[in-house]
Design a protein around this motif. Structure first.
Motif, PDB file in Angstrom:
ATOM      1  N   UNK A   4       0.801  -1.216   0.000  1.00 18.80           N
ATOM      2  CA  UNK A   4       0.000   0.000   0.000  1.00 18.80           C
ATOM      3  C   UNK A   4       0.836   1.269   0.000  1.00 18.80           C
ATOM      4  N   UNK A   5       0.497   2.227   0.847  1.00 17.06           N
ATOM      5  CA  UNK A   5       1.202   3.520   0.859  1.00 17.06           C
ATOM      6  C   UNK A   5       2.695   3.414   1.146  1.00 17.06           C
ATOM      7  N   UNK A   6       3.124   2.354   1.830  1.00 17.18           N
ATOM      8  CA  UNK A   6       4.555   2.197   2.119  1.00 17.18           C
ATOM      9  C   UNK A   6       5.379   2.079   0.846  1.00 17.18           C
ATOM     10  N   UNK A   7       4.736   1.628  -0.242  1.00 18.04           N
ATOM     11  CA  UNK A   7       5.439   1.465  -1.514  1.00 18.04           C
ATOM     12  C   UNK A   7       5.966   2.797  -2.044  1.00 18.04           C
TER      13      UNK A   7
ATOM     14  N   UNK B 193       7.345   5.305  -0.360  1.00 15.56           N
ATOM     15  CA  UNK B 193       8.490   5.859   0.362  1.00 15.56           C
ATOM     16  C   UNK B 193       9.614   4.846   0.578  1.00 15.56           C
ATOM     17  N   UNK B 194       9.253   3.609   0.891  1.00  9.56           N
ATOM     18  CA  UNK B 194      10.245   2.627   1.310  1.00  9.56           C
ATOM     19  C   UNK B 194      10.522   1.569   0.237  1.00  9.56           C
ATOM     20  N   UNK B 195      11.721   1.016   0.308  1.00  9.83           N
ATOM     21  CA  UNK B 195      12.020  -0.195  -0.436  1.00  9.83           C
ATOM     22  C   UNK B 195      11.192  -1.324   0.180  1.00  9.83           C
ATOM     23  N   UNK B 196      10.519  -2.091  -0.641  1.00  5.98           N
ATOM     24  CA  UNK B 196       9.631  -3.152  -0.174  1.00  5.98           C
ATOM     25  C   UNK B 196       9.973  -4.453  -0.884  1.00  5.98           C
ATOM     26  N   UNK B 197       9.437  -5.584  -0.427  1.00  4.34           N
ATOM     27  CA  UNK B 197       9.675  -6.840  -1.150  1.00  4.34           C
ATOM     28  C   UNK B 197       9.305  -6.750  -2.628  1.00  4.34           C
ATOM     29  N   UNK B 198       8.207  -6.067  -2.938  1.00  4.06           N
ATOM     30  CA  UNK B 198       7.814  -5.929  -4.339  1.00  4.06           C
ATOM     31  C   UNK B 198       8.865  -5.177  -5.137  1.00  4.06           C
ATOM     32  N   UNK B 199       9.331  -4.057  -4.612  1.00  7.52           N
ATOM     33  CA  UNK B 199      10.368  -3.276  -5.303  1.00  7.52           C
ATOM     34  C   UNK B 199      11.652  -4.086  -5.456  1.00  7.52           C
ATOM     35  N   UNK B 200      12.005  -4.849  -4.418  1.00  5.50           N
ATOM     36  CA  UNK B 200      13.285  -5.556  -4.467  1.00  5.50           C
ATOM     37  C   UNK B 200      13.207  -6.817  -5.320  1.00  5.50           C
TER      38      UNK B 200
END
Length: 284
Positions: free
Chosen positions: A176-179, A181-188
Motif C-alpha cells: 500500500x502507501x509504504x510502496x 516511500x520505502x524499499x519493499x519486497x515488491x520493489x526488491x
C-alpha cells in the motif's frame, strides 16, 4: 567486534526464524522457493563475507580515524543527527548499489548476490567476501569527512543492511502507501529480476525515493512475473565458484592476447547483461 558484524550477529536469531517461517509457508503453499543446496551455499557465503568484512574493518579502522581528524564539522550525537546520518548513508548506498551494476570492478563482487535463480530470505545472505577488495567501504568515507564518527557510520551501515534482509521474499505482496516511500519486497523482487524491463532498476536500500528521483524506479507488474538470477548461463551452488565467477572472467579477458580493450576498460566497463532468457546460454 566491528559494529556491522555485532549488530548483524545480534539480529541473526530473527533472521533465522524468518527463514524457517518462510520455508514452512512455501512448503504449505507448495511453492518451490527453497532448495537446500542453494540455501546452504547462501549460508556459507554469509560466513565468508562476514569474516572478510570483519578483518577488513579491523585493518581499516585506524585509517578511518586518521581521516576523521580532517572532518569538516564536529557532529554531536543527537536524534536529529542520527536521522540525518541514516538518510545520508542510504543516499550513499543508492550510489554504491547503482555503481555496482554499472562498473564491472564493483559488479565482480555484487554479482554473487544476484546469481541465485531463487528469491527468499536466505538470498539476503548471498554476499561476496571480495567487497573489501572492490571497495564498498570507500562509499562511506564522505560521512567520516563530514564529521560522523567512524563507529557510528558503520553502525548505520549495519542497520541499513539489516533492513534489507526483510525485502528478500516472495511471501509478501505490495504494501500500500509504504510502496511510495520505502524499499519493499515488491520493489526488491524487481531489482533481483533478469527480465529485460526489470534489469538494473530499484537500487534502494531503505528509501525508494532515490530511485524515483534519479529515474531508476520500475514497479513490479502482475502480468510479468520476475525471473531471478543473472542473464548469463550460470547456476552454481559452489560458494567459491559463485564468489570468483566474474573475477575469473575479468582475469581471462586481461590475459587474452586478442582483447581489443585496454585493461582499464576491461575492469571498469559496464558489465555485460545480455537481454536473453536465463535458460538460454549466453556468450560475449
Amino acid at each position: 567486534m566491528p559494529p556491522v558484524e555485532l549488530i548483524l550477529l545480534l539480529l541473526s536469531p530473527v533472521f533465522l526464524i524468518c527463514v524457517l517461517l518462510e520455508w514452512r509457508f512455501a512448503v504449505l503453499r507448495q511453492n518451490n522457493w527453497y532448495q537446500w543446496r542453494d540455501t546452504l551455499a547462501n549460508a556459507m557465503l554469509a560466513l565468508l563475507h562476514q569474516g572478510a568484512d570483519m578483518l577488513a574493518l579491523l585493518l581499516l579502522m585506524p585509517f578511518f580515524y586518521w581521516l576523521h581528524q580532517f572532518r569538516l564539522f564536529t557532529i554531536e550525537l543527537t536524534a536529529l543527527n542520527l536521522l540525518l546520518a541514516f538518510i545520508l548513508q542510504d543516499f550513499l548506498y543508492y550510489w554504491f548499489h547503482r555503481g555496482s551494476h554499472h562498473i564491472r570492478w564493483l559488479w565482480a563482487s555484487h554479482v554473487a548476490h544476484h546469481s541465485s535463480r531463487l528469491m527468499n530470505f536466505s538470498t539476503a545472505f548471498r554476499q561476496s567476501l571480495t567487497y573489501p577488495i572492490s571497495g564498498m567501504w570507500v562509499f562511506w568515507l564522505p560521512m567520516i569527512l563530514i564529521g560522523y564518527e567512524p563507529l557510528l557510520v558503520f553502525a548505520v551501515v549495519a542497520l541499513n543492511l539489516a533492513f534489507q534482509f526483510f525485502v528478500h521474499t516472495q511471501a509478501i505482496g505490495k504494501l500500500g502507501p509504504l510502496e511510495y516511500l520505502f524499499n519493499t519486497p515488491s520493489h526488491h523482487r524487481v531489482h533481483h529480476a533478469c527480465n529485460p524491463r526489470y534489469i538494473d532498476r530499484n537500487f534502494a536500500g531503505v528509501l525508494i525515493i532515490w530511485d524515483k528521483l534519479f529515474g531508476t524506479f520500475v514497479a513490479e507488474h502482475a502480468n510479468e512475473p520476475c525471473r531471478y538470477g543473472i542473464t548469463d548461463d550460470f547456476n552454481s551452488t559452489n560458494p567459491l565458484t559463485i564468489t570468483f565467477y566474474e573475477w575469473r572472467r575479468m582475469w581471462q579477458e586481461l590475459r587474452s592476447k586478442d582483447r581489443s580493450q585496454s585493461a582499464w576498460q576491461v575492469l571498469l566497463k559496464m558489465p555485460a547483461k545480455l537481454q536473453t532468457s536465463p535458460t538460454e546460454k549466453t556468450s560475449e
